[in-house]
Design a protein around this motif. Sequence first.
Motif: not given
Length: 348
Positions: A50-52, A61-62, A74-79, A160-163
Amino acid sequence: MSVAVTVESIQKSFANFAALRGVSLDVQPGELVALLGPSGSGKTTLLRLVAGLEQADGGRVLFDETDTRQLSLRDRRIGFVFQHYALFKHMNVAANIAFGLKARPRLERPGNAEIDKRVSDLMELVQLKGLERRFPVQLSGGQRQRVALARALAIEPRVLLLDEPFGALDAKVRKDLRGWLRDLHRRTGHTTLFVTHDQEEALELADRVAILNEGRLEQVGSPDDVYDHPATPFVCEFLGEANKLPVKVVGSQAFFGDRPVLGGLQQNQGGPASLYVRPQHLRIVDDAPLSLPGVVEDIRRNGALRRAEVAVQGLAKRLDVDLASQVAPALGERIRLRITHGSLFAAA
Ligand SMILES: Nc1ncnc2c1ncn2[C@@H]1O[C@H](COP(=O)(O)OP(=O)(O)O)[C@@H](O)[C@H]1O
Ligand SMILES: [Mg+2]
């Protein structure tokens, strides 16, 4: 600002090992979904996709309507927040939080005053006001993870992705942070995927829980849904304790031996089945048409509750029975148990 995340039939192998085998999942804008599964089930791989940070072998993944392959990292703008503190050791807390903003190309970088303001707001949000000048070594584990979260939020992420962000912390801190994160999510409303192998954490935190096993999603549903109506034996056992009874379904009743123990069944799939019953779903009754006789062989403490172990003729393993507000039986006492809720699975 938050997007919907759609995971469509994702396949991912490493060499010959299939880590994800056709995973589909829809996350609504602003929703907090917990990705729950045992170690090695593919949780981190799905998050990295999902983060790429990882490319899928199949599926896509959309973000809203956009195929993420069209977006730069960078354009995915993932935290992203990881289990092990990835704070910059040589930077103080404020500099850590500001990092993602300062690292932007000049035209996109907010002015210094705006960055200071945002850091200050985030310090307040994660309740660390006053610790701006501290370095990561001068913080507790829980504080470091809150800084990591503030840093992830600073870039105003779309997802926001929290592992396993609390995975390295001790039980008490983990529990406190759970409630804290829940509140924070209510206030900020980011679309969030939260990975954990801790079922309690998942059930308490999430709007919905997605249970992963060996690279496949076994079930996705609200915490009540998955806990009370598990779709598979794996989900039932992974989410909490369960007694297992071999039964036979005839008509609308399940029989243990020749004794009916559960009635009112919807499904008309007669034949052998496994009935899973959680310890809190067995009640001691005086007499009931649908009940199971047994002998109390042990009583012990189990957290806030007391737990009886009840031997039932024809069953190798004793039944675990929670004695919440029930009158406690005596050791050796003969009792009858009524099943108040159970999950039936056709025998394999
Ligand atoms: N880069 C990699 N190379 C080879 N195997 C990998 C790699 N990443 C993950 N795996 C394997 O894929 C499976 C799923 O891993 P992972 O997604 O990390 O699981 P989880 O986060 O649920 O513990 C594991 O068996 C792991 O060994
Ligand atoms: Mg992992």
